[in-house]
Enzyme design. Structure first.
Site, mmCIF file in Angstrom:
data_model
loop_
_atom_site.group_PDB
_atom_site.id
_atom_site.type_symbol
_atom_site.label_atom_id
_atom_site.label_comp_id
_atom_site.label_asym_id
_atom_site.label_seq_id
_atom_site.Cartn_x
_atom_site.Cartn_y
_atom_site.Cartn_z
ATOM 1 N N ARG A 66 0.820 -1.212 0.000
ATOM 2 C CA ARG A 66 0.000 0.000 0.000
ATOM 3 C C ARG A 66 0.853 1.261 0.000
ATOM 4 N NH1 ARG A 66 -3.500 -2.031 5.065
ATOM 5 N NH2 ARG A 66 -1.377 -2.641 5.615
ATOM 6 N N PRO A 109 -2.683 5.285 15.467
ATOM 7 C CA PRO A 109 -1.759 6.367 15.856
ATOM 8 C C PRO A 109 -0.493 6.335 14.996
ATOM 9 C CG PRO A 109 -2.533 5.137 17.782
ATOM 10 C CD PRO A 109 -2.950 4.361 16.582
ATOM 11 N N GLY A 309 -19.359 -34.353 -2.639
ATOM 12 C CA GLY A 309 -19.527 -35.012 -1.342
ATOM 13 C C GLY A 309 -20.935 -35.486 -1.077
ATOM 14 N N THR A 348 -21.339 -40.357 -5.096
ATOM 15 C CA THR A 348 -22.517 -39.499 -5.168
ATOM 16 C C THR A 348 -23.560 -40.105 -6.114
ATOM 17 O OG1 THR A 348 -21.217 -37.512 -4.737
ATOM 18 C CG2 THR A 348 -23.351 -37.201 -5.811
ATOM 19 N N ARG A 379 -21.982 -36.040 -17.242
ATOM 20 C CA ARG A 379 -21.776 -36.592 -15.912
ATOM 21 C C ARG A 379 -21.664 -38.098 -15.998
ATOM 22 N NH1 ARG A 379 -19.908 -36.493 -11.113
ATOM 23 N NH2 ARG A 379 -21.145 -35.854 -9.331
ATOM 24 N N HIS A 751 -10.133 -27.340 -3.852
ATOM 25 C CA HIS A 751 -9.201 -28.003 -2.938
ATOM 26 C C HIS A 751 -8.471 -26.978 -2.081
ATOM 27 C CE1 HIS A 751 -8.937 -31.597 -5.928
ATOM 28 N NE2 HIS A 751 -9.980 -31.686 -5.131
#
Length: 1092
Positions: A66, A109, A309, A348, A379, A751
């Protein structure tokens, strides 16, 4: 996902709260957050130091460097800060390739200091341990710290002490600052470990005479450690990378993900884009994004996400409707495409997830057609044929163009079709149905084991494992070259019966002599036996409560498959490694904190144990052994020829992509020799190199395939191995995640390890390095199969591989439940029900979801109407039912039912026994007159009998009129319960013919005797008949049927149960003792001959 960046404010808050050091850390908790909505008056009240001190202001939005970008306001008063913010707050800024709006600022500060008081400090995690970098010249111009800084590696499980820090890191620090810095660095390192940081950088770290000041800080924490650190973290907000907005839909999906055992991810890249994805699998989702970008779609790619899952139908519906809602908000001149893709699932149920997507498509069919959306589907996996069928059907019924493909089509081919780069086939070839694989057409049901379990391309050799070599004292144990053999025996941790049955079916189809699973361990039940199928017959498998018993009784076991949860996987794995017989452990759980994984890896290396995982589906060795759900169901095992070994070994990170590799390799070569998915975490238990070297040393393996991905540097070890000649077999490699370099902001893929922290970790760089080293690297994943085939054909041509003749495997019976799921069989149900359905995401009463029941405020009467009468009754009918329950709830302790309940309660019986005792007294004489009264009065009224004729007939027949008469109440002492009900019925019921008839009967009976009134049972009985006949919800026959089958008595039973329970609780509360009836209330009448 594990490592997540936190804001500077959050990082400093953690540090100020929890650091333990003798160094004085200054300006603790002195920071103020500013946004466009900030109330400056309130801010200065909460932070009065803003009015008196010099200040620093900077954006807190994960922006690096920055200071160099001019995004830090230094040494300003409060008015100066406000003026500075006028030119920066809510302004669009470009940082690198990312363009975003500055929205969130931090005020602190100002700390005046000299350049020599600035230092650089960074701690970050790697597989081997935690690296501490320190440089004595910090600040904006620190430069290349990797080259300049002093470095110290703290090995996993080791501790950092001040003398190490002073000697190795603080060599150029003035003596007066060494002690303070050493104490601070040790304290910071302990904080880093305790709060599960993965990265922590402070630059500059200022050390003055008064103490230590943390000026700028960047940090990442391991989000998977939330269950451990939540007491210290609190609720952590993870800001999006600069240049990408945080959308409420992303938060909604993240919330769904957190509440689910499945994985649901969504990142919006360009909400106005025309290319949308809904991809199953963490690895597959990256491959689809890569392919879209490779084909020029990066600027139109709207989202990245994945579902995996085994999400439920409802979860998939919620995910799909979120995507469809987003993509139908703005039109695109070219229309839009939705890619519903995925690899071949391991476990699945594709049809179940697709049903959720189909529901969403039906709900959004009008906007989808309005926005000219075309859908492409590809699929594979369990029950995928049914999933593809329902997806194709919804396209036909809704008119939405939906193109459907299965495993016969390359995984990413639909991307080229969607983007117009390849033609869409009219009738794609379809693979055989599940049943075709399992119902073997050959005459031979069983083939000789020897012809199938030998290597497919060479004479049969011994398949025994290479045991771990004994190491010299003080050195880590060497690991086995061969992990699995035909005699491998395993213990499965967790009650995963479906996975175990899948392993046994695999064993059977491979003609193993015995099942590979020796036992299961499940701490939550006692020792028992679990039933499984071995081919056609049933066998019993022992289940043990603790690991020690299982190991003691099964010394032949050398592999453990752990289905332990992410919370218990660490402890259970450490326990398993105490048993020397175990040389391989597969850890399935996803979401284990990285610090725990590194400790497991360290112990495994010391003991010579190979770990596969965490976050993996496992691995497979055709003809020998498979881990859990690897390879999917039996139809895929057979389709991909995984029942016998081929010549190609692969290693992948992704479990879903490993199954896709099984498919690709079986279609382009003689098949798989062995395949391992090492897992998607940043630190897998074993690496690509570990397995590639095993394959190099395995004679049956002729070529190697490696599917790497973005993140980490493990792939470079393969480059070194090829260059140095350690790897001589052909290696085909591809690293997924090439799209990441094309995105303007950082994207964390599915992942946990799929995120590049530096240029060398990008997929593009690694692919080029592998190509330069001599590996076979395709131009894209689309061409991976072509390259594998080319290398294989060359090996066949030069005689390295000699393909063997295919031999069919034995048949394996299909489970009844799965055959029914596939629609191959039918059987009459044992039960039928028409009132309730609990199978879906939401409970349904007679077709009405429970949420609607509450939304409509139907009350208890409405629910009873749904469950008893299968109707949504009018409001007055529901109120009447509730009034009936209220007036029948109790009638004192003296009645027989309450008396029995009380006696039972005082005898020490439980609630159910006491309640049942009371209910058993209900009959025609007590409480059960509702049905009888309704039947008697209805029959008389329907036959046209006058009330007087009815009374005379009952008297002549010697029968009581049910519902007439009361022991206490009379015409002069009316029952107020009846009066209340009568007033309501007369006011609300459309007609009361039967009630009026009964009241005429009452006039006759009370003229004979005052207590022969229409009692509460009789009133409810006749009024209910009027309700059923006149409310408009029932035919006359239906109304009569409900009376006939006893529905009305149910009102009394349900109502009075409340009173009986009240009496039971009352007796227990009053602590009443055993009841004994007094003698003086019993008349003893003995036979005369006995009394004489």
């Amino acid at each position: 996902m594990s490592a997540k960046a936190i804001s500077e404010q959050t990082g400093k808050e953690f540090l100020y709260k929890h650091i333990c050091t003798s160094a004085a850390v200054q300006n603790r908790f002195r920071y103020a957050n500013v946004t466009a909505e900030t109330d400056w008056g309130r801010l200065t009240q909460e932070h009065p130091w803003l009015l008196t001190e010099s200040l620093v202001v900077k954006p807190d939005q994960l922006i690096k460097r920055r200071g160099k970008l001019g995004l830090v306001g230094i040494n300003l008063d409060l008015q100066g800060v406000q003026d500075w913010l006028k030119t920066h707050l809510m302004r669009e800024t470009t940082v690198g390739k990312a363009k975003g709006v500055l929205k969130n600022f931090l005020i602190e500060p100002f700390v005046p200091h000299a350049q020599e008081e600035e230092f650089y400090l960074c701690i970050y995690a790697t597989r081997e341990g935690d690296h501490v970098l320190f440089h004595h010249e910090g600040g904006v111009e620190v430069g290349d710290v990797d080259t300049k800084a002093n470095k110290l590696i703290v090995a996993v499980d080791d501790k950092l002490n001040e003398s190490q820090v002073s000697e190795q890191l603080l060599t150029h620090v003035p003596l007066d600052k060494k002690e303070v810095l050493a104490s601070f660095i040790v304290g910071l390192f302990n904080l880093y470990e305790d709060l599960y940081f993965t990265y922590l950088e402070i630059n500059p770290l200022v050390v003055k005479e008064g103490g230590v000041y943390i000026l700028d800080m960047a940090a990442k924490i391991d989000a998977t450690a939330d269950y451990i650190c939540r007491p210290k973290w609190g609720d952590v907000e993870f800001p999006p990378p600069f240049g990408r907005e945080a959308y409420p839909e992303e938060a909604y999906i993240a919330d769904l993900d957190a509440k689910s055992g499945a994985s649901l991810k969504l990142t919006l890249l360009n909400p106005r884009g025309r290319i949308w994805t809904m991809v199953a699998g963490g690895g597959a989702s990256v491959v689809y994004s890569d392919t879209i970008c490779d084909l020029g779609g990066v600027d139109e790619l709207a989202n990245y996400g994945e579902y995996s899952g085994a999400p439920s139908e409802q979860q998939t519906y919620d995910y799909a409707k979120t995507i469809l809602s987003l993509m139908t908000r703005e039109k695109h001149p070219l229309g839009k495409v939705l890619i519903i893709g995925g690899s071949i699932a391991n476990f699945t149920n594709v049809a179940a997830t697709f049903k959720g997507i189909v529901r969403a498509i039906k709900d959004y069919q009008s906007p989808l057609k309005e926005h000219e959306v075309t859908i492409f589907v590809r699929r594979g996996g369990p029950n995928y044929q049914e999933g593809l069928r329902v997806m194709g059907e919804v396209g036909k019924t809704t008119g939405i163009p939906i193109h459907v493909f299965g495993t016969e089509t390359h995984m990413t081919a639909i991307v080229g079709m969607a983007l117009g780069h390849r033609p869409i086939p009219n009738q794609p070839p379809m693979d055989a149905h599940t049943a075709n694989f399992l119902l073997n057409a050959s005459n031979s049901a069983v083939t000789p084991a020897a012809t199938r379990t030998a290597s497919f391309s060479e004479p049969r050799t011994s398949n025994d494992a290479t045991p771990a070599k004994k190491s010299k004292a003080g050195l880590p144990a060497a690991k086995a070259t061969t992990l699995f053999r035909k005699q491998t025996k395993t213990i499965v941790w967790g009650m995963q019966t479906r996975a175990v049955q899948g392993m046994m079916d695999f064993d059977y189809v491979c003609s193993r002599d015995e099942p590979s699973v020796a036992a299961m361990v499940y701490p939550f039940t006692g020792d028992h036996k679990q039933k499984f199928y071995w081919g056609h017959k049933e066998i019993l498998l022992p289940v043990y409560k603790n690991m020690a018993d299982a190991m003691k009784k099964h010394p032949e076991v050398d592999v453990l498959i752990s289905f332990a949860s992410l919370r218990s996987a660490f402890d259970s794995t450490l326990e398993v490694m105490q048993y020397p017989q175990i040389h391989t452990i597969a850890i399935i759980a996803e979401g284990i904190p990285e610090a725990q994984t590194r400790k497991m890896i360290k112990m495994a290396d010391e003991k010579g144990v190979t770990i596969i995982g965490p976050a993996t589906v496992g691995g497979i060795k055709p003809g020998c052994f498979k881990i859990g759900n690897t390879g999917g169901m039996l139809d895929n095992i057979l389709a991909s020829k995984l029942y016998r070994p081929g010549s190609v070994a692969y290693v992948s990170r992704s479990g879903g992509m490993s199954n896709e590799l099984n498919n690709i390799i079986s279609r382009t070569t003689d098949g798989v020799y062995e395949g391992v998915a090492i897992g998607g975490d940043r630190y897998p238990g074993s690496t690509f190199m570990d397995h590639v070297l095993r394959y190099q040393d395995t004679p049956g393996v002729k070529m190697i395939v490696m599917l790497g991905e973005i993140g980490g540097t493990e792939e470079y070890k393969i480059c070194h191995g090829i260059r140095e000649g350690r790897i001589t077999k052909p290696v085909v490699c591809w690293c997924i995640g090439t799209c990441a370099t094309m995105f303007a902001s950082e994207v964390q893929f599915g992942h946990a390890g799929a995120c590049a922290n530096q240029a060398s970790e990008t997929a593009v760089t690694k692919n080029q390095a592998l190509r330069d080293a001599g590996a076979y690297v395709p131009k894209s994943f689309d061409e991976l199969g072509d390259v594998i085939k080319k290398v294989y054909d060359e090996l066949v041509a030069d005689g390295t591989i000699v393909p063997a003749q295919e031999v069919p495997p034995p048949t394996v019976p299909m489970d009844y439940s799965w055959a029914r799921e596939l629609g191959l069989i039918r059987k009459p149900a044992s039960f039928m029900t028409s009132i309730c359905d609990e199978r879906g995401q939401e409970l349904i009463y007679a077709g009405m979801p429970i949420t609607e029941v509450f939304k409509e405020e139907m009350g208890l009467g409405g629910v009873l109407g749904l469950l008893w009468f299968q109707r949504r009754l009018p409001r007055y009918a529901c109120q009447f039912i509730e009034m009936c329950l209220m007036v029948t709830a109790d009638h004192g302790p003296a009645v027989s039912g309450a008396h029995n309940t009380i006696v039972c309660a005082r005898a020490g019986k439980d609630l159910i026994s006491s309640l049942t005792s009371g209910l058993l007294t209900i009959g025609d004489r007590f409480g059960g007159a509702l049905d009888a009264a309704a039947k008697q009065f209805s029959k008389a009224f329907d036959s046209g009998m006058l009330p007087m004729e009815f009374v005379n007939k009952m008297k002549k027949d010697g029968k009581l009129i049910m519902g007439i008469g009361h022991r206490v109440k009379s015409i002069n002492n009316p029952d107020m319960r009846v009066q209340i009900l009568k007033d309501f019925v007369k006011q609300h019921f459309p007609s009361t013919h039967l009630l009026d008839y009964a009241l005429d009967v009452e006039k006759i009976t009370t003229s004979k005797k005052p207590n022969l009134i229409l009692n509460v049972d009789g009133f409810i009985g006749v009024a209910f008949v009027d309700l059923l006949r006149t409310c408009g919800g029932f035919t006359r026959d239906e109304a009569d049927e409900f009376v006939e089958i006893g529905a009305l008595n149910g009102i009394f039973v349900l109502g009075r149960s409340m009173g009986f329970i009240g009496h039971y609780l009352d007796q227990k509360r009053l602590k009443q003792g055993l009841y004994r009836h007094p003698w003086d209330d019993i008349s003893y009448v003995l036979p005369e001959h006995m009394s004489m």
